[in-house]
Scaffold this active site. Structure first.
Site, short mmCIF file in Angstrom:
data_model
loop_
_atom_site.label_atom_id
_atom_site.label_comp_id
_atom_site.label_asym_id
_atom_site.label_seq_id
_atom_site.Cartn_x
_atom_site.Cartn_y
_atom_site.Cartn_z
N SER A 151 -8.69 -2.92 8.11
CA SER A 151 -8.92 -4.07 7.24
C SER A 151 -10.35 -4.55 7.43
O SER A 151 -10.93 -4.38 8.51
CB SER A 151 -7.95 -5.18 7.65
OG SER A 151 -8.42 -6.43 7.21
N SER A 152 -10.89 -5.20 6.41
CA SER A 152 -12.28 -5.68 6.53
C SER A 152 -12.43 -6.77 7.59
O SER A 152 -13.54 -7.08 8.01
CB SER A 152 -12.77 -6.21 5.17
OG SER A 152 -11.94 -7.25 4.72
N CYS A 153 -11.31 -7.35 8.06
CA CYS A 153 -11.42 -8.40 9.08
C CYS A 153 -11.74 -7.85 10.46
O CYS A 153 -11.92 -8.62 11.40
CB CYS A 153 -10.17 -9.26 9.11
SG CYS A 153 -8.76 -8.43 9.80
N VAL A 190 0.84 -1.21 0.00
CA VAL A 190 0.00 0.00 0.00
C VAL A 190 0.88 1.25 0.00
O VAL A 190 0.65 2.19 -0.78
CB VAL A 190 -0.94 0.00 1.23
CG1 VAL A 190 -1.71 1.31 1.30
CG2 VAL A 190 -1.91 -1.17 1.16
N TYR A 198 -4.97 -9.84 14.74
CA TYR A 198 -4.77 -8.71 13.81
C TYR A 198 -5.98 -7.78 13.86
O TYR A 198 -5.84 -6.55 13.92
CB TYR A 198 -4.58 -9.29 12.41
CG TYR A 198 -4.38 -8.27 11.33
CD1 TYR A 198 -3.18 -7.59 11.20
CD2 TYR A 198 -5.39 -8.00 10.39
CE1 TYR A 198 -2.99 -6.66 10.18
CE2 TYR A 198 -5.20 -7.08 9.38
CZ TYR A 198 -4.01 -6.41 9.27
OH TYR A 198 -3.82 -5.50 8.27
N HIS A 211 -0.87 -13.72 1.07
CA HIS A 211 -2.32 -13.82 0.94
C HIS A 211 -2.61 -14.70 -0.27
O HIS A 211 -1.70 -15.07 -1.01
CB HIS A 211 -2.93 -12.43 0.75
CG HIS A 211 -2.94 -11.61 2.00
ND1 HIS A 211 -1.95 -10.72 2.30
CD2 HIS A 211 -3.82 -11.56 3.03
CE1 HIS A 211 -2.21 -10.15 3.46
NE2 HIS A 211 -3.34 -10.64 3.93
N LYS A 234 -6.22 -3.79 14.88
CA LYS A 234 -6.75 -2.78 13.95
C LYS A 234 -7.95 -2.04 14.56
O LYS A 234 -8.13 -0.85 14.34
CB LYS A 234 -7.13 -3.43 12.61
CG LYS A 234 -5.92 -3.87 11.82
CD LYS A 234 -5.12 -2.65 11.38
CE LYS A 234 -3.89 -2.96 10.58
NZ LYS A 234 -3.13 -1.75 10.22
O1 GFB Z 1 -5.84 -14.30 1.45
P1 GFB Z 1 -6.00 -15.13 2.65
O2 GFB Z 1 -4.77 -15.71 3.25
O3 GFB Z 1 -6.75 -14.27 3.71
O4 GFB Z 1 -6.96 -16.38 2.28
P2 GFB Z 1 -8.16 -14.13 4.47
C1 GFB Z 1 -8.18 -16.24 1.63
C2 GFB Z 1 -8.78 -17.60 1.33
O5 GFB Z 1 -7.98 -18.24 0.32
C3 GFB Z 1 -8.84 -18.58 2.50
C4 GFB Z 1 -7.73 -19.58 0.69
O6 GFB Z 1 -10.07 -19.26 2.47
C5 GFB Z 1 -7.69 -19.52 2.22
O7 GFB Z 1 -7.86 -20.81 2.78
N1 GFB Z 1 -6.50 -20.06 0.05
C6 GFB Z 1 -6.43 -21.06 -0.90
C7 GFB Z 1 -5.24 -19.65 0.28
N2 GFB Z 1 -5.17 -21.31 -1.24
C8 GFB Z 1 -4.39 -20.45 -0.52
C9 GFB Z 1 -2.98 -20.25 -0.45
O8 GFB Z 1 -2.17 -20.92 -1.10
N3 GFB Z 1 -2.55 -19.25 0.39
C10 GFB Z 1 -3.42 -18.49 1.13
N4 GFB Z 1 -2.94 -17.52 1.92
N5 GFB Z 1 -4.76 -18.69 1.10
C11 GFB Z 1 -6.65 -12.54 5.84
C12 GFB Z 1 -6.50 -12.23 7.31
O9 GFB Z 1 -7.70 -13.41 5.78
O10 GFB Z 1 -7.02 -11.42 5.06
C13 GFB Z 1 -5.82 -10.96 7.54
O11 GFB Z 1 -5.92 -13.33 7.94
C14 GFB Z 1 -6.29 -9.83 6.66
O12 GFB Z 1 -5.97 -10.62 8.88
C15 GFB Z 1 -6.34 -10.26 5.22
O13 GFB Z 1 -7.54 -9.35 7.07
C16 GFB Z 1 -6.89 -9.20 4.29
O14 GFB Z 1 -9.07 -13.26 3.66
O15 GFB Z 1 -8.76 -15.41 4.89
#
Ligand code: GFB
Length: 321
Positions: free
Chosen positions: A115-117, A28, A144, A187, A148
């Protein structure tokens, strides 16, 4: 003067202002720096934002007039779930130090990024700003989210007690140039770009997707977010945080298919349910900023292509696709 719903009657001018982008090397922060090339920045090796004395000294010496607080410890679902102490402590310290120093030096304006979380796990969708603190949080990112929420409350408290112009913005899931391409902390978008590219290169037959593929997410390109943040700085002075989303929702399965197609991976997508899904849905209602005049301009498919090109470029993979 703030008019209806926190929107200013006359825009606040950023022209000629000493603007500090805290967190200028992050995704960002670097999108903001592309738009504000004269902004003040400080390297994390020169200033650890968790160090109260150091932050206070730096701010008093450099006297910013505007601060954009884009510095944070961030990560994907697994990193959040595995290192709650780091996510809570680092983010609380960064926010408390920068926000208090901003008050001490008397900045004209501060923008804090959340963050939206921060919204409850089962919040009614699309999520409005008034859902904050109305029910329990999603456990995978509770630490987190709590940090926030504390940041939002600090901005509101300094505004109420001292009249500071401290506002906060809540983006949905972000992606784009400058993202973290490191499987342990990524992410979903950078993780899948990296994994799909590696699978294509090695001729793998399958690509592993974490969780069930059914969760829905709203993604915004970081360049759209940067425009929205500048819009908010100029136009908004309300105490209520401002939702900033794309209004475009996609399932993880559909996202994975899109990324595989863009990268050119032709194998099978395999879902590993040992990994967490996280919250089922977190679509924000961004109508307040939309009605004030900001709207996103980069659709998901275009943005993913740009993100993949950036990944190949920075990884020195120009000839690979
Ligand atoms: O992007 P992500 O890690 O964040 O995961 P969140 C989003 C979704 O993608 C989850 C799936 O349902 C994961 O299980 N996913 C599938 C994967 N394959 C993968 C992979 O290889 N890597 C990852 N990372 N995910 C975060 C929060 O939540 O979002 C933070 O933990 C923050 O605090 C951020 O708010 C924006 O949307 O689940």
């Amino acid at each position: 003067m703030a008019a209806k719903d926190g929107w200013l009657e006359a825009p606040y001018s950023l022209e000629g202002k000493r603007i500090w982008i805290a967190g200028s090397t992050g995704m960002v922060g670097s999108a903001l720096l592309r738009r504000l090339p004269k902004a003040l920045t400080v390297d994390r090796r020169a200033l650890d934002l968790r160090d109260q004395t150091g932050v206070r000294r730096w701010v008093l010496e450099n006297k910013p007039e505007v601060i954009i607080l884009a510095a944070a410890k961030v990560g994907g679902i697994l990193a959040n779930d595995t290192y709650p102490a780091d996510f809570l402590y680092d983010n609380l310290m960064i926010e408390a130090n920068v926000i208090h120093a901003a008050y001490e030096v008397g900045v004209e304006k501060l923008l804090f990024l959340g963050s939206s979380c921060i919204y409850p796990k089962d919040a009614p969708q699309p999520i409005k700003e008034d859902a904050l603190l109305s029910a329990p949080l999603e456990p995978t990112n509770e630490a987190y989210a709590l940090a926030k929420i504390a940041g939002i409350k600090l901005c509101q408290a300094y505004k109420r007690q001292y009249g500071c112009s401290f506002i906060s913005a809540m983006p949905c899931n972000l992606y784009g140039p400058g993202d973290q391409f490191d499987e342990r902390v990524s992410h979903v978008i950078p993780a899948l770009i990296m994994k799909a590219h590696a699978a294509k290169e090695t001729g793998a037959e399958t690509l592993e997707i974490w969780g069930s593929g059914t969760p829905l997410r709203e993604f915004l390109h970081v360049d759209d977010l940067a425009e929205a943040l500048l819009f908010a700085l100029r136009r908004y002075d309300g105490a209520t945080p401002l939702n900033i989303g794309s209004g475009q929702e996609v399932s993880i399965a559909a996202l994975a298919r899109m990324i595989a197609d863009i990268v050119g991976f032709k194998g099978k997508l395999v879902y590993n349910k040992v990994y967490p899904d996280g919250v089922e849905r977190k679509m924000m209602d961004s109508s307040r900023i939309n009605q004030a005049g900001w709207n996103p301009s980069i659709d998901l498919e275009t943005g993913l292509k740009v993100a993949y090109a950036w990944y190949r470029e920075q990884a020195g993979l120009r000839d690979a696709a």
